[in-house]
Design a protein around this motif. Structure first.
Motif, PDB file in Angstrom:
ATOM      1  N   SER A  81       9.029  36.168   2.579  1.00 56.71           N
ATOM      2  CA  SER A  81       9.539  35.704   3.911  1.00 56.71           C
ATOM      3  C   SER A  81      10.387  34.666   2.864  1.00 56.71           C
ATOM      4  O   SER A  81      11.983  34.307   4.116  1.00 56.71           O
ATOM      5  CB  SER A  81       8.347  34.413   4.573  1.00 56.71           C
ATOM      6  OG  SER A  81       8.306  33.537   3.769  1.00 56.71           O
ATOM      7  N   TYR A 103      19.113  37.271   4.616  1.00 55.07           N
ATOM      8  CA  TYR A 103      19.939  36.824   6.473  1.00 55.07           C
ATOM      9  C   TYR A 103      21.177  36.075   5.569  1.00 55.07           C
ATOM     10  O   TYR A 103      22.181  36.100   6.490  1.00 55.07           O
ATOM     11  CB  TYR A 103      18.723  35.821   6.905  1.00 55.07           C
ATOM     12  CG  TYR A 103      18.996  36.279   8.569  1.00 55.07           C
ATOM     13  CD1 TYR A 103      19.072  36.332   9.468  1.00 55.07           C
ATOM     14  CD2 TYR A 103      20.028  34.750   8.120  1.00 55.07           C
ATOM     15  CE1 TYR A 103      19.327  36.519  10.962  1.00 55.07           C
ATOM     16  CE2 TYR A 103      20.544  34.940  10.100  1.00 55.07           C
ATOM     17  CZ  TYR A 103      19.839  35.164  10.326  1.00 55.07           C
ATOM     18  OH  TYR A 103      21.095  34.990  12.678  1.00 55.07           O
ATOM     19  N   ARG A 136      20.799  30.440  15.762  1.00 58.38           N
ATOM     20  CA  ARG A 136      19.350  30.824  15.801  1.00 58.38           C
ATOM     21  C   ARG A 136      18.404  31.679  15.278  1.00 58.38           C
ATOM     22  O   ARG A 136      17.262  31.593  15.112  1.00 58.38           O
ATOM     23  CB  ARG A 136      18.813  31.087  18.045  1.00 58.38           C
ATOM     24  CG  ARG A 136      19.682  30.258  18.336  1.00 58.38           C
ATOM     25  CD  ARG A 136      19.741  30.558  19.889  1.00 58.38           C
ATOM     26  NE  ARG A 136      20.017  32.032  20.455  1.00 58.38           N
ATOM     27  CZ  ARG A 136      21.671  31.975  21.436  1.00 58.38           C
ATOM     28  NH1 ARG A 136      21.569  30.537  22.025  1.00 58.38           N
ATOM     29  NH2 ARG A 136      21.409  32.758  21.707  1.00 58.38           N
ATOM     30  N   GLY A 137      18.798  33.255  15.201  1.00 53.47           N
ATOM     31  CA  GLY A 137      18.063  33.804  14.223  1.00 53.47           C
ATOM     32  C   GLY A 137      17.988  33.500  13.073  1.00 53.47           C
ATOM     33  O   GLY A 137      16.610  34.112  12.448  1.00 53.47           O
ATOM     34  N   LEU A 162      17.613  30.311  12.479  1.00 53.56           N
ATOM     35  CA  LEU A 162      16.411  28.962  12.965  1.00 53.56           C
ATOM     36  C   LEU A 162      14.540  29.982  12.702  1.00 53.56           C
ATOM     37  O   LEU A 162      14.139  29.206  12.334  1.00 53.56           O
ATOM     38  CB  LEU A 162      16.643  28.240  14.234  1.00 53.56           C
ATOM     39  CG  LEU A 162      17.891  27.164  13.685  1.00 53.56           C
ATOM     40  CD1 LEU A 162      18.294  26.582  15.075  1.00 53.56           C
ATOM     41  CD2 LEU A 162      17.208  26.641  12.527  1.00 53.56           C
ATOM     42  N   ARG A 163      14.982  31.050  13.081  1.00 49.08           N
ATOM     43  CA  ARG A 163      13.538  32.322  13.427  1.00 49.08           C
ATOM     44  C   ARG A 163      13.238  32.531  12.408  1.00 49.08           C
ATOM     45  O   ARG A 163      12.633  31.939  11.668  1.00 49.08           O
ATOM     46  CB  ARG A 163      13.927  33.049  13.708  1.00 49.08           C
ATOM     47  CG  ARG A 163      13.815  33.004  15.841  1.00 49.08           C
ATOM     48  CD  ARG A 163      14.454  34.311  16.356  1.00 49.08           C
ATOM     49  NE  ARG A 163      14.533  35.271  16.246  1.00 49.08           N
ATOM     50  CZ  ARG A 163      15.915  35.040  16.405  1.00 49.08           C
ATOM     51  NH1 ARG A 163      16.319  34.380  18.032  1.00 49.08           N
ATOM     52  NH2 ARG A 163      16.880  36.307  16.515  1.00 49.08           N
ATOM     53  N   VAL A 164      14.154  32.489  10.966  1.00 43.32           N
ATOM     54  CA  VAL A 164      13.983  33.287   9.402  1.00 43.32           C
ATOM     55  C   VAL A 164      13.590  32.177   9.226  1.00 43.32           C
ATOM     56  O   VAL A 164      12.157  32.645   8.762  1.00 43.32           O
ATOM     57  CB  VAL A 164      15.017  34.653   8.592  1.00 43.32           C
ATOM     58  CG1 VAL A 164      14.179  33.945   7.415  1.00 43.32           C
ATOM     59  CG2 VAL A 164      14.934  35.417   9.550  1.00 43.32           C
ATOM     60  N   ARG A 200      12.094  28.863  10.507  1.00 43.77           N
ATOM     61  CA  ARG A 200      10.601  28.591  10.641  1.00 43.77           C
ATOM     62  C   ARG A 200       9.786  29.719  10.414  1.00 43.77           C
ATOM     63  O   ARG A 200       8.353  29.058   9.975  1.00 43.77           O
ATOM     64  CB  ARG A 200      10.389  28.664  12.328  1.00 43.77           C
ATOM     65  CG  ARG A 200       9.484  28.032  13.434  1.00 43.77           C
ATOM     66  CD  ARG A 200       9.725  28.589  14.879  1.00 43.77           C
ATOM     67  NE  ARG A 200      10.638  28.115  15.449  1.00 43.77           N
ATOM     68  CZ  ARG A 200      12.214  28.436  15.015  1.00 43.77           C
ATOM     69  NH1 ARG A 200      12.050  29.547  15.841  1.00 43.77           N
ATOM     70  NH2 ARG A 200      12.866  27.608  15.703  1.00 43.77           N
ATOM     71  N   GLU A 201       9.748  30.989   9.995  1.00 45.56           N
ATOM     72  CA  GLU A 201       8.348  31.815   9.685  1.00 45.56           C
ATOM     73  C   GLU A 201       8.671  31.395   8.087  1.00 45.56           C
ATOM     74  O   GLU A 201       7.409  31.391   7.478  1.00 45.56           O
ATOM     75  CB  GLU A 201       8.996  33.347  10.090  1.00 45.56           C
ATOM     76  CG  GLU A 201       7.983  34.180   9.055  1.00 45.56           C
ATOM     77  CD  GLU A 201       6.919  34.532   9.736  1.00 45.56           C
ATOM     78  OE1 GLU A 201       5.740  34.497   9.216  1.00 45.56           O
ATOM     79  OE2 GLU A 201       6.319  33.317  10.934  1.00 45.56           O
TER      80      GLU A 201
END
Length: 594
Positions: free
Chosen positions: A204, A211, A233-234, A236-238, A240-241
């Motif tokens: 990750s 990214y 937003r993308g 933040l998704r990465v 967050r993971e």
């Protein structure tokens, strides 16, 4: 620039294999490290014996030998200082050994990545590659630099402490041996639970770096199209993971030291109970009871070290797996055994077909039965619509890929039979986007090759028309060249100078004038004339003026050769594709002027 050789037998997996391959060449430093650790451990084990004698003699009260107590205290201080100095020396040597070993691993990884073909690089972002080389190897660096000192030293101290228990009282020795075995077994079982979560954490992390790298490289497009919020937003998704996997991985790794705390609480209760019982029974002296407690500290200290190192081992185990996966990748371009012949080289395509996914028949090929011959020393202008296969054709010449069918020959030799180092030396490519480094002008031209002289760099710049520009630089070719400091035309001319320094036999120019104004294009055309003289060349162009001096014209359409012949002859033939393009260009120019 010659391809780098493959890594020298890098390990695929396994900590012991890594230690053997990368610590083996440092054996004499490892021997010195072992000597420092052995000596320090021996002195450390001797210190509690001095304390026992001190306590037993001090217990005599008024009958104590003050001189003996002073000597024991002085000897204890002297040995304790010696232990600290030996530990510091072992730490220094261990760090030097560890960083030297992992720097070699970094170099092997970088060399291996450079040896891979373009298919592998297309499947992974540069950010992911950076994380593999830097992030994973840094985890190994931390492990290597402390492994010998902490693990080997801790193992020595632990073994010595257990032996001293046996020498003091065999019953206590048996109990401590069982305690150590149970503790180490339980901790090793728990350690395994952290390896897979740690590997996922590193994965990750690599995706996060990839990214960020992709968005930063396309920052102009992201801003101009107002897509910042979407990409945030993308991100933040990465992120967050990555956070979720990091915290989960930390919880799994923390089980090791949590278990250690519980087991040692039990161990200390046991050893203190045994010491009090034996002293009350008159089986041991007060100094010996104190000795047992001191040796229990010596059992706890190395196991604590091992506990901490096991967490690093979890990270190292995950990193080793990912590094092993990277080293296991193999280039789809097998190394040839022949060198290209000296002198000018002719280029020949014989029934060449190519697909970027040859294993998937549903993916349509890019080139289909392409055949043509370019005599040595001539220039071909490569024309065609976007997507016709022009860039792919040149990639086959420079052997970034191999043809799916047919063959590409230079000087009569199939490119698949040529050593990559020989081919890269004799074939040069100038792309539309010239890569510049934050380094001196000289280093940008020579690619940091110290064998290239300043005079050669100056001559190449003068040859392509940058002599005036060079004369205005304060430090000449040694002047730093920050990225983005050159115009598009100057960057292209700088790329031409790079090629002149190498003096290749074959040159590929990919739309060199696509972003230039007419005045700069005229300067570039003059430089091209000097650059291509006497060399075999392929010039990809959308502007017909760029290929106005080409000897031959090759027109591609839908991956096939639509036309191939001498430029002048095709220009005179009103039915040729080239003549049609010339007429369309003149009409467009007249429309603009009108």
């Amino acid at each position: 620039m010659p391809d780098a050789p493959s890594p020298s037998s890098p390990p695929r997996s396994g900590t012991l294999n890594v230690l053997r391959v990368y610590l083996g060449p440092l054996k004499w430093q490892v021997v010195l490290l072992a000597a420092l650790l052995l000596t320090g451990t021996g002195l450390n084990l001797l210190l509690p014996q001095l304390l026992r004698r001190f306590v037993d003699n001090a217990k005599l009260g008024g009958g104590a030998d003050v001189g003996l107590l002073a000597r024991l205290a002085g000897l204890y201080i002297l040995l304790a200082v010696g232990v600290q100095l030996l530990t510091a020396g072992a730490t220094y040597v261990g760090a030097r050994v560890g960083w030297t070993a992992t720097n070699r691993l970094r170099a092997d990884l970088m060399r291996h990545l450079l040896s891979l073909d373009m298919r592998e690089h297309k499947e992974r972002t540069p950010g992911e590659m950076i994380e593999r080389i830097d992030g994973d190897v840094t985890a190994l660096s931390n492990f290597f630099s402390q492994f010998a000192v902490r693990v080997f030293g801790a193992a020595l101290l632990l073994t010595g402490a257990v032996v001293m228990f046996y020498l003091t009282d065999w019953r206590v020795g048996v109990g401590i041996t069982l305690f150590v075995l149970v503790t180490l077994y339980a901790m090793n079982r728990v350690r395994q639970k952290g390896v897979e979560p740690t590997r996922q954490e590193r994965e990750s992390s690599a995706r996060l770096f990839g990214y960020i790298e992709e968005r930063l490289s396309g920052l102009d497009d992201v801003r101009s199209l107002g897509a910042g919020e979407y990409h945030l937003r993308g991100f933040l998704r990465v992120q967050r993971e990555f956070f979720r996997r990091s915290t989960y991985s930390w919880r799994r790794r923390s089980l090791v030291w949590q278990l250690s705390m519980v087991l040692f609480a039990v161990g200390y209760v046991g050893i203190l109970g045994a010491a009090v019982g034996l002293y009350a029974a008159g089986a041991i002296s007060l100094g010996t009871a104190f000795l047992l407690y001191q040796y229990m500290n010596m059992v706890e200290e190395p196991i604590d070290q091992l506990t901490q190192q096991l967490q690093d081992l979890q990270k190292a185990g995950a990193s080793l797996g990912r590094v092993g996966e990277l080293l296991a990748l193999r280039s789809g371009l097998p190394e040839g055994t022949r060198d290209l012949p000296e002198g000018p080289l002719d280029l020949r395509f014989e029934h060449v077909g190519f697909s970027y996914a040859p294993e998937d028949p549903s993916v349509r090929g890019v080139l289909h039965d392409v055949s043509f011959c370019l005599p040595a020393g001539q220039t071909v202008g490569l024309l065609g619509r976007t997507g016709s296969g022009k860039t792919t054709l040149t990639r086959l010449v420079s052997r970034l890929y191999d043809p799916s069918t047919g063959s590409v020959k230079l000087g009569g030799v199939d490119t698949r039979d040529v050593r990559l180092a020989s081919l890269r030396t004799r074939v040069a490519v100038v792309t539309q986007d010239v890569q510049l480094f934050q380094a001196s002008v000289r280093d940008n031209l020579s690619f940091f090759d110290e064998s290239v002289t300043d005079a050669e760099v100056e001559a190449a710049l003068t040859e392509v028309g940058l002599g005036g520009w060079l004369s205005r630089l304060e430090e000449g070719v040694r002047t730093p060249l920050p990225t983005g400091s050159l115009s598009a035309g100057q960057a292209q001319l700088l790329a031409f100078a790079r090629v002149l320094l190498r003096d290749p036999a074959v040159i590929i120019l990919d739309e060199p004038s696509s972003r230039l104004d007419p005045a700069t294009e005229a300067q570039l055309t003059q430089a091209m004339t000097r650059l291509l003289a006497g060399r075999t060349a392929i010039v990809i162009a959308h502007r017909l003026d760029t290929v106005a001096r080409a000897d031959r014209i090759l027109v591609l359409g839908d991956g096939r050769v639509l036309e191939d012949g001498p430029r002048a002859q095709l220009a005179r033939d009103p039915r040729s594709h080239y003549a049609e393009l010339l007429r369309a260009g003149r009409l467009e120019e007249e429309g603009v002027l009108a």
